[in-house]
Design a protein around this motif. Sequence first.
Motif, short mmCIF file in Angstrom:
data_model
loop_
_atom_site.label_atom_id
_atom_site.label_comp_id
_atom_site.label_asym_id
_atom_site.label_seq_id
_atom_site.Cartn_x
_atom_site.Cartn_y
_atom_site.Cartn_z
N PHE A 29 0.91 -1.15 0.00
CA PHE A 29 0.00 0.00 0.00
C PHE A 29 0.95 1.20 0.00
O PHE A 29 1.85 1.25 0.83
CB PHE A 29 -0.87 -0.04 1.26
N GLY A 41 -8.65 4.82 0.15
CA GLY A 41 -7.32 4.32 0.51
C GLY A 41 -7.42 3.08 1.37
O GLY A 41 -6.68 2.11 1.19
N THR A 44 -8.10 0.03 -0.69
CA THR A 44 -6.89 -0.45 -1.37
C THR A 44 -6.01 -1.20 -0.38
O THR A 44 -5.52 -2.30 -0.67
CB THR A 44 -6.11 0.74 -1.96
N ASN A 48 -5.15 -5.36 -0.47
CA ASN A 48 -3.75 -5.79 -0.51
C ASN A 48 -3.44 -6.70 0.67
O ASN A 48 -2.80 -7.73 0.55
CB ASN A 48 -2.81 -4.58 -0.48
N ASN A 218 7.87 4.95 -8.12
CA ASN A 218 6.93 3.86 -7.93
C ASN A 218 7.43 2.57 -8.61
O ASN A 218 7.43 1.49 -8.01
CB ASN A 218 5.59 4.32 -8.51
N VAL A 230 0.43 -5.60 -8.01
CA VAL A 230 0.05 -4.22 -7.67
C VAL A 230 -1.47 -4.14 -7.68
O VAL A 230 -2.11 -4.29 -8.71
CB VAL A 230 0.67 -3.23 -8.68
N ARG A 232 -4.31 -1.57 -6.88
CA ARG A 232 -4.50 -0.14 -6.60
C ARG A 232 -5.76 0.37 -7.27
O ARG A 232 -6.35 -0.32 -8.11
CB ARG A 232 -3.27 0.65 -7.06
N TRP A 236 -5.40 4.76 -11.36
CA TRP A 236 -4.00 4.58 -11.81
C TRP A 236 -3.88 3.73 -13.06
O TRP A 236 -2.78 3.50 -13.56
CB TRP A 236 -3.16 3.96 -10.67
N TYR A 257 -0.97 -6.81 -12.34
CA TYR A 257 -1.78 -5.66 -11.93
C TYR A 257 -3.23 -6.04 -11.69
O TYR A 257 -3.79 -6.87 -12.41
CB TYR A 257 -1.76 -4.58 -13.03
N HIS A 259 -6.47 -3.51 -10.94
CA HIS A 259 -6.98 -2.18 -10.62
C HIS A 259 -8.38 -2.32 -10.02
O HIS A 259 -9.22 -3.04 -10.57
CB HIS A 259 -6.95 -1.29 -11.85
#
Length: 511
Positions: A29, A41, A44, A48, A218, A230, A232, A236, A257, A259
């Motif tokens: 995070f 936030g 997310t 994770n 990043n 990842v 997120r 993003w 990834y 998202h």
Amino acid sequence: MTRNKLLSIVNLQLIHKKLYTRDAVRVRFAPSPTGQLHLGGLRTALYNYLFARKNNGSFILRIEDTDQTRLQIGAQEKLHENLIWTGIIPDEDPIRGGPKGPYLQSERLDLYKEQVKVLLDNGSAYYCFCSDRRLELLKKEALKTRQIPKYDNRCRHLEKNEIKQKMEQEIPYCIRFKLSSNPVSFKDIVYRDVSLTLQEGDPVIIKTDGFPTYHFANVVDDHFMEISHVLRGVEWLLSTPKHLELYNAFGWTPPHYAHLPLILNTDGSKLSKRQGDISVESFKKNGIFPLALINYITLAGSGFQRDTNVLTCYNYEELIKQFDITTVNENSSKLNPDLLLDLNRLELCKLLADKVNSKYLVEKVRKLVTEAFPERIKDGSLQLDEDHILTVLNWARNRIHNLNDLVTPNFAFIWILAQDKSVASDSNELESLKMLSNKLMEMNPTDFNQNTLKDYLKDFTKSNGIKFSNFMKLLRKSLSGLEQGPSVAEMMEILGKKETLTRLNKNVDTL
Ligand code: GLU
């Protein structure tokens, strides 16, 4: 919160956690300390965290503080503290450290400097000496012709000697990354096959102040921290092609990834970061329990395999079991605030049913009451013994959603005892109180509810020739140190038979 205090909480919570073996799954995070931790936030961080725990992996907290202009003093500590409050405990973080630290980007500047050299040397990055004024003019020009403003990549073509000359003249420079204009295709766990073409000028990767930009730091950090996945926010997604091109330029393998779709209000409007009421801090202040907040978020989105018919406030172990990242879909998540209060009540009941946790609740109530009625601490009129608090909590568990409700003016009588020694002004009043007390003693505790008590008090005054309204005033005075509150019958029900009699008899005895 001091470092030691934070560490002791972390260690304490770890004792209760099963040991797990590490393998390749490493997630992070990576908030910027520019404000409060809010629901977006937190979602997310939570996904994770659950993903890491589900896969025996590691969950890392990395603070992305490279934009020095947007930093807020204390935000990093608060963010970390709030995260821990929700039960999301990182395995590696700026305070605890870890094998791939430091976890604060501002402490990794040497690494970025070293890595940008790699890109400069292999021709994927270049020095840019364009002044702010020139960039501003480019922007204006584009807007005039209704085009999207973008850097024209002029410095891509500077000769070596031109660069040397400008360096010698000490012209400020930044470093840009050569972006391709080809479509970039990638697989996203949630958005499946994504293909995007970047129509931007070459992005800055190292700013004039020597700090890296988000994209560069990043990617470098995800690589060196060996991040495998990842997860997120979808905001993003558009940056991902840029990140993939950076991986490519370095010759590194990118992470997987996923998202996560937007979280919206019930009416479909955007959750605003600026609304104080969606910060974790405000939920905490308003008496929401950590697990209630966590479950609230999971109810809004997909990704959990469970029975949806019965509202349940699950613990982390259950949430980890239910979580399956492959079932997160693209639909936006909608929050339903009514469910939050129901979850909070469920959590209150759960905590109360457990011996250790009920002690924690008692402490919490004690703190709330003393904070709510500070003027009563001195005169000793607060009743805060464990028995009393537990009786009140047991009464309250199916009636309130939040411990804070217990200190509203309506419930103040629960905690504030009568101080006035002469509650009854004459012997008649005293006699009537005594009589009532004796009669109540015989009453079955299960009848001690406001409906029965209402009729009971009416009958009592009638058969003894006492004026009802006067007697209610007298009774209220002897039951609490306050003149206002709910009906006397309701007060009696809340206090319960034992406490009602104790309070009544105290007055009778004094007199
Ligand atoms: N620092 C970024 C943020 O504030 C992190 C985005 C990412 O996870 O890559 O959300």
